[in-house]
Motif scaffolding. Sequence first.
Motif, short mmCIF file in Angstrom:
data_model
loop_
_atom_site.label_atom_id
_atom_site.label_comp_id
_atom_site.label_asym_id
_atom_site.label_seq_id
_atom_site.Cartn_x
_atom_site.Cartn_y
_atom_site.Cartn_z
N MET A 95 0.95 -1.36 0.05
CA MET A 95 -0.17 0.23 -0.07
C MET A 95 1.06 1.36 -0.07
O MET A 95 0.51 2.33 -0.67
N GLN A 96 2.02 1.25 0.63
CA GLN A 96 2.91 2.53 0.78
C GLN A 96 3.48 2.66 -0.47
O GLN A 96 3.49 3.80 -1.08
N LEU A 97 3.70 1.57 -1.11
CA LEU A 97 4.63 1.64 -2.51
C LEU A 97 3.65 2.07 -3.62
O LEU A 97 3.81 3.14 -4.28
N GLU A 98 2.22 1.65 -3.24
CA GLU A 98 1.22 2.26 -4.66
C GLU A 98 0.91 3.67 -4.07
O GLU A 98 1.02 4.36 -5.06
N MET A 99 0.90 3.98 -3.27
CA MET A 99 0.72 5.64 -2.74
C MET A 99 1.90 6.39 -3.12
O MET A 99 1.71 7.46 -3.84
N LEU A 100 3.27 6.01 -2.92
CA LEU A 100 4.26 6.71 -3.41
C LEU A 100 4.32 6.77 -4.89
O LEU A 100 4.50 7.86 -5.36
N PHE A 101 4.03 5.68 -5.45
CA PHE A 101 4.06 5.82 -7.09
C PHE A 101 2.97 6.64 -7.55
O PHE A 101 3.27 7.42 -8.63
N GLU A 102 1.73 6.55 -7.01
CA GLU A 102 0.58 7.44 -7.67
C GLU A 102 0.91 8.82 -7.21
O GLU A 102 0.57 9.77 -7.93
N ASP A 103 1.43 9.03 -6.08
CA ASP A 103 1.48 10.41 -5.76
C ASP A 103 2.69 11.13 -6.46
O ASP A 103 2.65 12.30 -6.67
N ALA A 104 3.50 10.32 -7.06
CA ALA A 104 4.62 10.75 -8.08
C ALA A 104 4.05 10.96 -9.40
O ALA A 104 4.82 11.31 -10.20
N GLY A 105 2.71 10.57 -9.58
CA GLY A 105 2.07 10.74 -11.12
C GLY A 105 2.26 9.60 -11.94
O GLY A 105 2.14 9.39 -13.16
N HIS A 106 2.73 8.31 -11.21
CA HIS A 106 3.01 7.21 -12.02
C HIS A 106 1.60 6.24 -11.97
O HIS A 106 0.89 6.61 -11.02
N GLU A 107 1.48 5.12 -12.76
CA GLU A 107 0.29 4.39 -12.88
C GLU A 107 0.89 3.15 -12.47
O GLU A 107 1.47 2.36 -13.12
N VAL A 108 0.24 2.49 -11.31
CA VAL A 108 0.39 1.08 -10.86
C VAL A 108 -0.54 0.39 -11.52
O VAL A 108 -1.83 0.34 -11.64
N VAL A 109 0.02 -0.59 -12.61
CA VAL A 109 -0.89 -1.33 -13.42
C VAL A 109 -1.25 -2.67 -12.95
O VAL A 109 -2.13 -3.44 -13.35
N GLY A 110 -0.48 -3.25 -11.87
CA GLY A 110 -0.76 -4.35 -11.23
C GLY A 110 -0.05 -4.64 -9.97
O GLY A 110 1.12 -3.98 -9.79
N THR A 111 -0.58 -5.48 -8.97
CA THR A 111 0.41 -5.94 -7.95
C THR A 111 0.11 -7.38 -7.77
O THR A 111 -0.80 -8.17 -7.96
N ALA A 112 1.40 -8.01 -7.51
CA ALA A 112 1.52 -9.63 -7.33
C ALA A 112 2.18 -9.86 -6.15
O ALA A 112 2.83 -8.91 -5.52
N VAL A 113 1.95 -10.87 -5.39
CA VAL A 113 2.32 -11.51 -4.27
C VAL A 113 3.24 -12.55 -4.32
O VAL A 113 3.88 -13.11 -3.49
N SER A 114 3.14 -13.36 -5.54
CA SER A 114 4.13 -14.46 -5.62
C SER A 114 4.58 -14.48 -7.23
O SER A 114 4.27 -13.61 -8.02
N GLU A 115 5.49 -15.23 -7.23
CA GLU A 115 6.19 -15.42 -8.46
C GLU A 115 5.35 -15.53 -9.77
O GLU A 115 5.57 -14.81 -10.68
N GLU A 116 4.56 -16.50 -9.61
CA GLU A 116 3.60 -16.94 -10.89
C GLU A 116 2.67 -15.71 -10.87
O GLU A 116 2.47 -15.61 -12.23
N GLU A 117 2.06 -15.02 -9.83
CA GLU A 117 1.24 -14.10 -10.22
C GLU A 117 1.91 -13.03 -11.01
O GLU A 117 1.62 -12.35 -11.89
N ALA A 118 3.21 -12.49 -10.51
CA ALA A 118 4.02 -11.45 -11.17
C ALA A 118 4.44 -11.74 -12.69
O ALA A 118 4.35 -10.77 -13.41
N VAL A 119 4.62 -13.03 -12.91
CA VAL A 119 5.16 -13.04 -14.17
C VAL A 119 3.83 -13.15 -15.34
O VAL A 119 3.85 -12.35 -16.16
N ALA A 120 2.79 -13.63 -14.87
CA ALA A 120 1.35 -13.48 -15.37
C ALA A 120 0.96 -11.95 -15.79
O ALA A 120 0.63 -11.65 -16.66
N LEU A 121 1.24 -11.34 -14.62
CA LEU A 121 0.72 -10.06 -14.72
C LEU A 121 1.84 -9.08 -15.81
O LEU A 121 1.34 -8.13 -16.26
N ALA A 122 2.94 -9.40 -15.74
CA ALA A 122 3.87 -8.83 -16.49
C ALA A 122 3.70 -8.96 -17.75
O ALA A 122 3.79 -8.22 -18.75
#
Length: 156
Positions: free
Chosen positions: A18-45
């Motif tokens: 949540m902290q990272l999402e807030m920092l990135f969005e406050d800086a004007g960037h777009e969080v396109v996805g979040t993952a908690v595992s290796e498999e999820e990360a690769v699929a989202l990428a």
Amino acid sequence: MSDPLRILIVEDEALILMQLEMLFEDAGHEVVGTAVSEEEAVALAIETRPDIAFVDVRLKDGTSGMKAARAMRDIAGLTVVFLTANVRMLPDDLDGAAAVIPKPFSEKVFGAALPFLEECVRRPPPSMDRPPGVRLAPWYLERIGLRAAQAAAELP
């Protein structure tokens, strides 16, 4: 600022995520996805095609952020930045990640790191100096066209 960076966050600690999402969005960037595992990360990428991924080294259920980073880099050509409290456990080449930011991190570190990393991704070589708290992999320094003297300055 140019177009916002499209960012994937791979982190299994909810508060840090949540902290990272807030920092990135406050800086004007777009969080396109979040993952908690290796498999999820690769699929989202593959699905979201972000510009950059910020990846914890240790993920949910013991999965590996390093394996996820390698897969995202190899399959999707993604630039990966590790976020970890275990920087000393990483090899000198950062196991294929472009950079590492140690935990715990501060908003000040991220405030300086984001514009620098955006230049690394979008307009290499970056015109600004590497901010404190960001270590770049030697192979990535070469890839983005930074001089050998700058590479030496990356050593802890």
